[in-house]
Structures are given as structure tokens and as C-alpha cells.
Design an enzyme around this catalytic site. Structure first.
Site, PDB file in Angstrom:
ATOM      1  N   GLY A 277      56.879  46.883  37.253  1.00 35.32           N
ATOM      2  CA  GLY A 277      55.814  47.800  36.844  1.00 35.32           C
ATOM      3  C   GLY A 277      54.734  47.779  37.906  1.00 35.32           C
ATOM      4  O   GLY A 277      54.580  48.688  38.719  1.00 35.32           O
ATOM      5  N   ARG A 278      54.009  46.644  37.935  1.00 35.32           N
ATOM      6  CA  ARG A 278      52.874  46.503  38.844  1.00 35.32           C
ATOM      7  C   ARG A 278      53.249  46.758  40.297  1.00 35.32           C
ATOM      8  O   ARG A 278      52.516  47.411  41.031  1.00 35.32           O
ATOM      9  CB  ARG A 278      52.316  45.078  38.695  1.00 35.32           C
ATOM     10  CG  ARG A 278      51.005  44.846  39.372  1.00 35.32           C
ATOM     11  CD  ARG A 278      50.600  43.372  39.297  1.00 35.32           C
ATOM     12  NE  ARG A 278      50.823  42.755  38.026  1.00 35.32           N
ATOM     13  CZ  ARG A 278      49.884  42.560  37.100  1.00 35.32           C
ATOM     14  NH1 ARG A 278      48.648  42.943  37.320  1.00 35.32           N
ATOM     15  NH2 ARG A 278      50.178  41.962  35.957  1.00 35.32           N
ATOM     16  N   TYR A 318      41.670  39.425  31.450  1.00 36.98           N
ATOM     17  CA  TYR A 318      42.336  38.354  32.222  1.00 36.98           C
ATOM     18  C   TYR A 318      41.450  37.774  33.321  1.00 36.98           C
ATOM     19  O   TYR A 318      41.945  37.072  34.205  1.00 36.98           O
ATOM     20  CB  TYR A 318      43.627  38.874  32.894  1.00 36.98           C
ATOM     21  CG  TYR A 318      44.413  39.841  32.059  1.00 36.98           C
ATOM     22  CD1 TYR A 318      45.132  39.399  30.954  1.00 36.98           C
ATOM     23  CD2 TYR A 318      44.431  41.191  32.362  1.00 36.98           C
ATOM     24  CE1 TYR A 318      45.840  40.292  30.176  1.00 36.98           C
ATOM     25  CE2 TYR A 318      45.141  42.092  31.585  1.00 36.98           C
ATOM     26  CZ  TYR A 318      45.837  41.638  30.496  1.00 36.98           C
ATOM     27  OH  TYR A 318      46.527  42.517  29.723  1.00 36.98           O
ATOM     28  N   CYS A 345      28.525  47.907  25.077  1.00 34.51           N
ATOM     29  CA  CYS A 345      27.658  46.885  24.486  1.00 34.51           C
ATOM     30  C   CYS A 345      28.420  45.586  24.247  1.00 34.51           C
ATOM     31  O   CYS A 345      28.650  45.178  23.100  1.00 34.51           O
ATOM     32  CB  CYS A 345      27.072  47.404  23.191  1.00 34.51           C
ATOM     33  SG  CYS A 345      26.267  48.973  23.459  1.00 34.51           S
TER      34      CYS A 345
HETATM   35  N1  LLP Z   1      59.492  43.892  31.586  1.00 36.84           N
HETATM   36  C1  LLP Z   1      58.919  43.378  30.476  1.00 36.84           C
HETATM   37  C2  LLP Z   1      59.763  43.008  29.348  1.00 36.84           C
HETATM   38  C3  LLP Z   1      57.534  43.209  30.423  1.00 36.84           C
HETATM   39  O1  LLP Z   1      56.970  42.700  29.329  1.00 36.84           O
HETATM   40  C4  LLP Z   1      56.732  43.581  31.539  1.00 36.84           C
HETATM   41  C5  LLP Z   1      55.283  43.427  31.506  1.00 36.84           C
HETATM   42  C6  LLP Z   1      57.383  44.133  32.664  1.00 36.84           C
HETATM   43  C7  LLP Z   1      58.772  44.261  32.657  1.00 36.84           C
HETATM   44  C8  LLP Z   1      56.650  44.575  33.882  1.00 36.84           C
HETATM   45  O2  LLP Z   1      56.008  43.516  34.511  1.00 36.84           O
HETATM   46  P1  LLP Z   1      55.295  43.723  35.939  1.00 36.84           P
HETATM   47  O3  LLP Z   1      56.362  44.017  36.956  1.00 36.84           O
HETATM   48  O4  LLP Z   1      54.332  44.856  35.800  1.00 36.84           O
HETATM   49  O5  LLP Z   1      54.609  42.429  36.164  1.00 36.84           O
HETATM   50  N2  LLP Z   1      48.327  43.841  31.261  1.00 36.84           N
HETATM   51  C9  LLP Z   1      48.633  42.714  32.106  1.00 36.84           C
HETATM   52  C10 LLP Z   1      50.120  42.641  32.406  1.00 36.84           C
HETATM   53  C11 LLP Z   1      50.974  42.600  31.170  1.00 36.84           C
HETATM   54  C12 LLP Z   1      52.451  42.613  31.492  1.00 36.84           C
HETATM   55  C13 LLP Z   1      53.247  42.852  30.278  1.00 36.84           C
HETATM   56  N3  LLP Z   1      54.644  42.915  30.505  1.00 36.84           N
HETATM   57  C14 LLP Z   1      47.821  42.804  33.378  1.00 36.84           C
HETATM   58  O6  LLP Z   1      47.048  43.746  33.541  1.00 36.84           O
HETATM   59  O7  LLP Z   1      47.892  41.918  34.226  1.00 36.84           O
END
Ligand code: LLP
Length: 420
Positions: A277-278, A318, A345
Site C-alpha cells: 500500500g504505502r 502514530y 479542539c
Molecule cells: N495487507 C494487509 C492485510 C494490511 O493490513 C495492510 C495494512 C497492508 C496489506 C498494506 O500495508 P502497507 O504496505 O501499506 O504497509 N494507518 C497506518 C498503517 C496501517 C496499515 C494497516 N494495514 C499508518 O498510517 O501508518
């Protein structure tokens, strides 16, 4: 800095659009995404997997705007979804249903039924009760459900505790040492078709050794399953690859990560599913905001921006640090130490603390960097602040890809019951 988000003659550009052109038409705060950057990141990921039987299922939760998903569809990506809402988004954007994995620890019956009726690559199952629900729904619809179990390897991913998912204390997956018996049980169920295995140990991971240990555990388990005649087609290794937000962050090396996957899992005769994702969208977005006020208290200088924690909450959630830069670079050498805060607020509505920055004045525009992932998707209307708009740039053009709702639109969803 992302090469598609950079200064040209002291003006911040996203691709070939000056961000100031957008601020003259759209009230801040708003997000801007670079479509070319998303494509570039996706292509780089794809290239690193050369020679591996693989599929990239972009993790929709990171940024689910349809314009982003359409970009992913165009470059051939699949999707990792965690709700039927995300599933429908992916379809609407043109992602092939056979390239969608349905993850998540709490899928509801109606969601399972809808996805199964329409088709998908696999359900990533997180508990025996979910397995039994899926089987029942399969029987009702007379359709076998393709499934993988998400296993929890009890490994510390070395990331923020709120985004760590692979430890025994986390709610995710089934314990890896119970996996064999759960697979055996699943094999006895009428409408369950075992197709794979899944793991996701956390997010923003820079330490590749946590991945290595996880992959080694998986390879061992896959061997054990083979010995009891359970043969898998897919190994889903989740997402989690981190990015560099500040100079203090380590940047995990994509090539090293891919080499690790190839070495440990590449010869098991399975297709590898990736759920980044990221990595795909993180550095492709900025949040543009305006300085509303400056104020000095007994011991602090505050900058109050028109963006708040409802628009961007990674810092509040975070403790994340994101770089903040001006839209117009000034030659002014004067610096000050500021806390940069939003208008909401809450004391957690603080983006930066005690930062040495070039002086700014009310009316100046600034941009938070690297907010393409987990930015707009986590926004809310707290304090009745309308959902933050999103724009996308592609080469010389930009479009508003999610408009700011009007107050009427917000209120129209609510009702004042007439009790008498
Ligand atoms: N697959 C699963 C099952 C997941 O739960 C997640 C992310 C991903 C893939 C993708 O992960 P990435 O490649 O993006 O690290 N809101 C938090 C991050 C939460 C991630 C949740 N799961 C932040 O802003 O750091």
C-alpha cells in the site's frame, strides 16, 4: 524528495502543474496526488519481481480514491480489500475481480456472500469461526469458496506498536503452530477450496530480517502441508514495506526485499501475492494547507494551519513526522522554532513540535509531504469540517477527484425525528 514533486523556479510543482494554480481555484486544505509517481512506483515494484510468478494486489486501504485505483488498474494491478465497499470500489475502477483478495479480521456474512457470488482470487481467513461462516455461505450459494489462512508468525516487525500485526498478542491471523490442524479441518469442509496461505506482519517496516524470518516460517509450513497432501497455489506475503519520511528513517531496499522473496519462496511452485500500500502511494501525495495565524505564548511559537487532525491524522495516531515545505520558496534566511498545529479542539491536533523552520506569515501556503498513503482515507468530518478534497495531477493537468461536500450535503444525511 519525489522527482515528480519538486520546485521549479522556487514554486512547488506536482509534475507539470504549479500547486499555486490549484490553490487559486480550490480552497485549502486539499490533497494532491501525482499519477505518474503512482505508476512509477508500481512499475518499479513490478520490475523488481522479474522472473517470479507473482501478482501485485495493491492494498486499497492505503488510498482508495477511484482515481488512484483506476491508475492501478491501468498498470495491471490487482487489489487487496478489507470490506465489500473497497471491493466495489476496485471493480468500479476497472480492477479484475479475479485479481482481488479479500482480507480482514471481521468480514460480515453479507460481504462474504456478495464477494463469493461475484468471484474473487481468495478470502484471507483469520479464524476458524470465519472459516465455518464462509463454508455455510458457500453451501447456501452452492459455490466453493477459494481460501487462504492468514497465519500469525509471532514476529516483531520492529515498527510502531499501533501498526504491528504479526505478534502473538495481536488480533490478526491464526497462530502458526495451529495452522496445520486448521488446514486439515478446512480440507474436510464441503464448500471450502484451499488455495493459499497469507501473512502480514505490519506496516512501515524497514528491517528486512523480520520479513526473512516470516518467509522462512512460511516455507517450512508449506512443506509440512505438502507432506499431508495439501498443495497451495498462492503465497500471499502481505504488504508492509516502509518508505523514508524523514532523514532519520531507514529506507528498506526494494531489490533486497524482492531477492529475499525469490530466494526463500520463489521455488515452491506457487504464485506470490504482494499487498503493498504505502510503497505504491506514500510519496505520491501532498497535503496543501494555509497558515491561518501565528501566535506566541509564554514559551512557544505556534503556527495554526487550516488543515487539522481530521484531514490528516497520522501524527495524532502514530506520532508520525511529515516534512512541511512552503509552496513558494523564499530567500528569507530568518528561522524560528514553531509548533505547527491545526484548528481542531484537541491537543493531539499537532503536526510538528519544536521545529526549526523558515519564518512564515499568515496567508502563506505550505505542503505536508508523503501523505499519499493513510492520509485522506483516514479523514473525518470531526468538528463539522467537511471531508478534505482530493486532486490528482497527470502531466500538465489536474482534476478534483473528490470534491469538498457542501454543508447542505453533510446535513442532508442527518434527520431530526419528529416525535410528536
Ligand atoms: N495487507 C494487509 C492485510 C494490511 O493490513 C495492510 C495494512 C497492508 C496489506 C498494506 O500495508 P502497507 O504496505 O501499506 O504497509 N494507518 C497506518 C498503517 C496501517 C496499515 C494497516 N494495514 C499508518 O498510517 O501508518
Amino acid at each position: 524528495m519525489n522527482k515528480h514533486i519538486s520546485y521549479k523556479l522556487d514554486q512547488l510543482f506536482v509534475e507539470d502543474v504549479a500547486v499555486s494554480d490549484i490553490t487559486s481555484n480550490l480552497r485549502t486544505p486539499f490533497y494532491v496526488y501525482s499519477r505518474t509517481s503512482i505508476k512509477d512506483n508500481f512499475d518499479r515494484f513490478t520490475r523488481s519481481l522479474k522472473g517470479l510468478d507473482s501478482i501485485i494486489c495493491y492494498s486499497v486501504k492505503a488510498n482508495s480514491n477511484l482515481s488512484v485505483l483506476e491508475t492501478i488498474a491501468r498498470v495491471g494491478g490487482g487489489a487487496d480489500v478489507v470490506s465489500i465497499g473497497e471491493y466495489h470500489r476496485a471493480l468500479r475502477a476497472g480492477i479484475d475481480q479475479k485479481r482481488i483478495v479479500f482480507s480482514g479480521v471481521g468480514k460480515q456474512d453479507f460481504e462474504i456472500a456478495e464477494a463469493l457470488k461475484s468471484s474473487l482470487l481468495q478470502f484471507n481467513i483469520e479464524s476458524v469461526s470465519e472459516l465455518e461462516s464462509i463454508n455455510k455461505i458457500g453451501i447456501r450459494l452452492n459455490k466453493p469458496a477459494p481460501i487462504a489462512f492468514r497465519v500469525n508468525p509471532d514476529i516483531d516487525a520492529g515498527t510502531h506498536e499501533n501498526i504491528s500485526t504479526g505478534k502473538a498478542d495481536n488480533k490478526f491471523g491464526i497462530p502458526i503452530d495451529k495452522a496445520k490442524e486448521v488446514y486439515e479441518y478446512a480440507n474436510t469442509l464441503e464448500k471450502i477450496k484451499i488455495v493459499g496461505i497469507d501473512v502480514h506482519i505490519g506496516s512501515q517496516i524497514s528491517n528486512l530480517s523480520a520479513f526473512r524470518q516470516t518467509f522462512e516460517h512460511l516455507a517450512k509450513l508449506i512443506g509440512e502441508l505438502k507432506s499431508i497432501n495439501i498443495h497451495l497455489e498462492n503465497i500471499d506475503i502481505g504488504g508492509g514495506l516502509g518508505i523514508k519520511y524523514t532523514d532519520d528513517d531507514l529506507e528498506p531496499d526494494l531489490q533486497e526485499y524482492s531477492t529475499l522473496v525469490k530466494k526463500i519462496l520463489g521455488n515452491l511452485n506457487c504464485r506470490i501475492i504482494f499487498e503493498p500500500g504505502r510503497y505504491i502511494v506514500g510519496n505520491c501525495g501532498i497535503l496543501v494547507t494555509k497558515v491561518l495565524y501565528k501566535k506566541t505564548t509564554q514559551n512557544k511559537n505556534f503556527i495554526i494551519t487550516d488543515a487539522g487532525m481530521n484531514d490528516f491524522s497520522r501524527t495524532a495516531l502514530y506520532g508520525a513526522t511529515h516534512r512541511l515545505i512552503p509552496l513558494t520558496r523564499v530567500n528569507n534566511e530568518e528561522t524560528e522554532i514553531y509548533d505547527v498545529v491545526g484548528p481542531v479542539c484537541e491537543t493531539t491536533d499537532t503536526f510538528l513540535k519544536n521545529r526549526l523552520m523558515k519564518s512564515v506569515e499568515p496567508g502563506d501556503y505550505l505542503a505536508f509531504l508523503d501523505v499519499g498513503a493513510y492520509g485522506a482515507v483516514l479523514s473525518s468530518e470531526y468538528n463539522t469540517r467537511p471531508l478534505v478534497p482530493e486532486t490528482m495531477v497527470y502531466k500538465k493537468r489536474y482534476e478534483i477527484v473528490r470534491a469538498r461536500p457542501t454543508y447542505e450535503e453533510i446535513f442532508d444525511k442527518e434527520v431530526m425525528p419528529t416525535w410528536e
